[in-house]
Design a protein around this motif. Structure first.
Motif, PDB file in Angstrom:
ATOM      1  N   LEU A  72       0.826  -1.214   0.000  1.00 42.61           N
ATOM      2  CA  LEU A  72       0.000   0.000   0.000  1.00 42.61           C
ATOM      3  C   LEU A  72       0.860   1.264   0.000  1.00 42.61           C
ATOM      4  O   LEU A  72       0.449   2.298  -0.525  1.00 42.61           O
ATOM      5  N   GLN A  73       2.053   1.175   0.554  1.00 42.01           N
ATOM      6  CA  GLN A  73       2.977   2.310   0.562  1.00 42.01           C
ATOM      7  C   GLN A  73       3.730   2.450  -0.764  1.00 42.01           C
ATOM      8  O   GLN A  73       4.548   3.350  -0.907  1.00 42.01           O
ATOM      9  N   GLY A  74       3.473   1.554  -1.711  1.00 39.07           N
ATOM     10  CA  GLY A  74       4.108   1.649  -3.023  1.00 39.07           C
ATOM     11  C   GLY A  74       5.328   0.779  -3.208  1.00 39.07           C
ATOM     12  O   GLY A  74       5.991   0.840  -4.242  1.00 39.07           O
ATOM     13  N   PHE A  75       5.664  -0.036  -2.238  1.00 38.82           N
ATOM     14  CA  PHE A  75       6.818  -0.920  -2.364  1.00 38.82           C
ATOM     15  C   PHE A  75       6.491  -2.079  -3.313  1.00 38.82           C
ATOM     16  O   PHE A  75       5.346  -2.532  -3.390  1.00 38.82           O
ATOM     17  N   ASN A  76       7.493  -2.546  -4.007  1.00 39.34           N
ATOM     18  CA  ASN A  76       7.405  -3.768  -4.803  1.00 39.34           C
ATOM     19  C   ASN A  76       7.688  -4.909  -3.826  1.00 39.34           C
ATOM     20  O   ASN A  76       8.814  -5.058  -3.355  1.00 39.34           O
TER      21      ASN A  76
END
Length: 160
Positions: A72-76
């Protein structure tokens, strides 16, 4: 659109095949060409004793929460599943089967034949564990699943 809703929530109807759809669609796979920061967790491998217990569920749920939060924080993200052959619990189970079926103890059987039996045991019981992970809805990427007797894992351990 007038749709009648059931008076009671039926989780079985709602959840039926949902997890398999997520896995099939690749929802839990990491994107190797992503420029986003990466975050991964290797699920501490449960012993292949046949069934997970409440402690496994608790631990893996916390890790799953972290993976989803990071996503959700944009991490892969990548959540790697694995299973262990070497735990005492697994060794005891395999040894019991050998004693019952072949009337041998581990010393009489030898290391190589024990490892063959451990692979056989894993093949037989790994699906139970995967089904339990699916029931928990863990965001695992099964294309990266490892077993402690896999050749690349053995090489890494022997290298150290």
């Amino acid at each position: 659109m007038n749709r009648n809703l059931n008076k009671k929530y039926n989780h079985i109807e709602i959840e039926k095949d949902r997890y398999q759809q997520w896995v099939k669609s690749g929802l839990f796979k990491a994107n190797v060409s992503s420029i986003n920061p990466t975050f991964s967790i290797i699920l501490p491998p449960p012993n292949v004793t046949g069934l997970l217990h409440l402690g496994h569920a608790w631990d893996s749920t916390i890790q799953d929460l972290l993976i989803r939060y990071k996503r959700l924080q944009g991490f892969n993200t990548l959540f790697i599943p694995g299973m262990d052959h070497a735990g005492i619990a697994t060794q005891v189970k395999v040894a019991q089967r050998i004693k019952e079926e072949q009337k041998l103890n581990l010393q009489e059987l030898g290391k190589d034949k024990f490892l063959q039996q451990a692979w056989k045991w894993k093949t037989e019981y790994a699906q139970n564990i995967r089904k339990q992970w699916a029931k928990l809805g863990l965001a695992l990427d099964y294309s990266h699943e490892v077993f402690t007797l896999d050749e690349n894992v053995k090489q890494a351990v022997n290298y150290l």
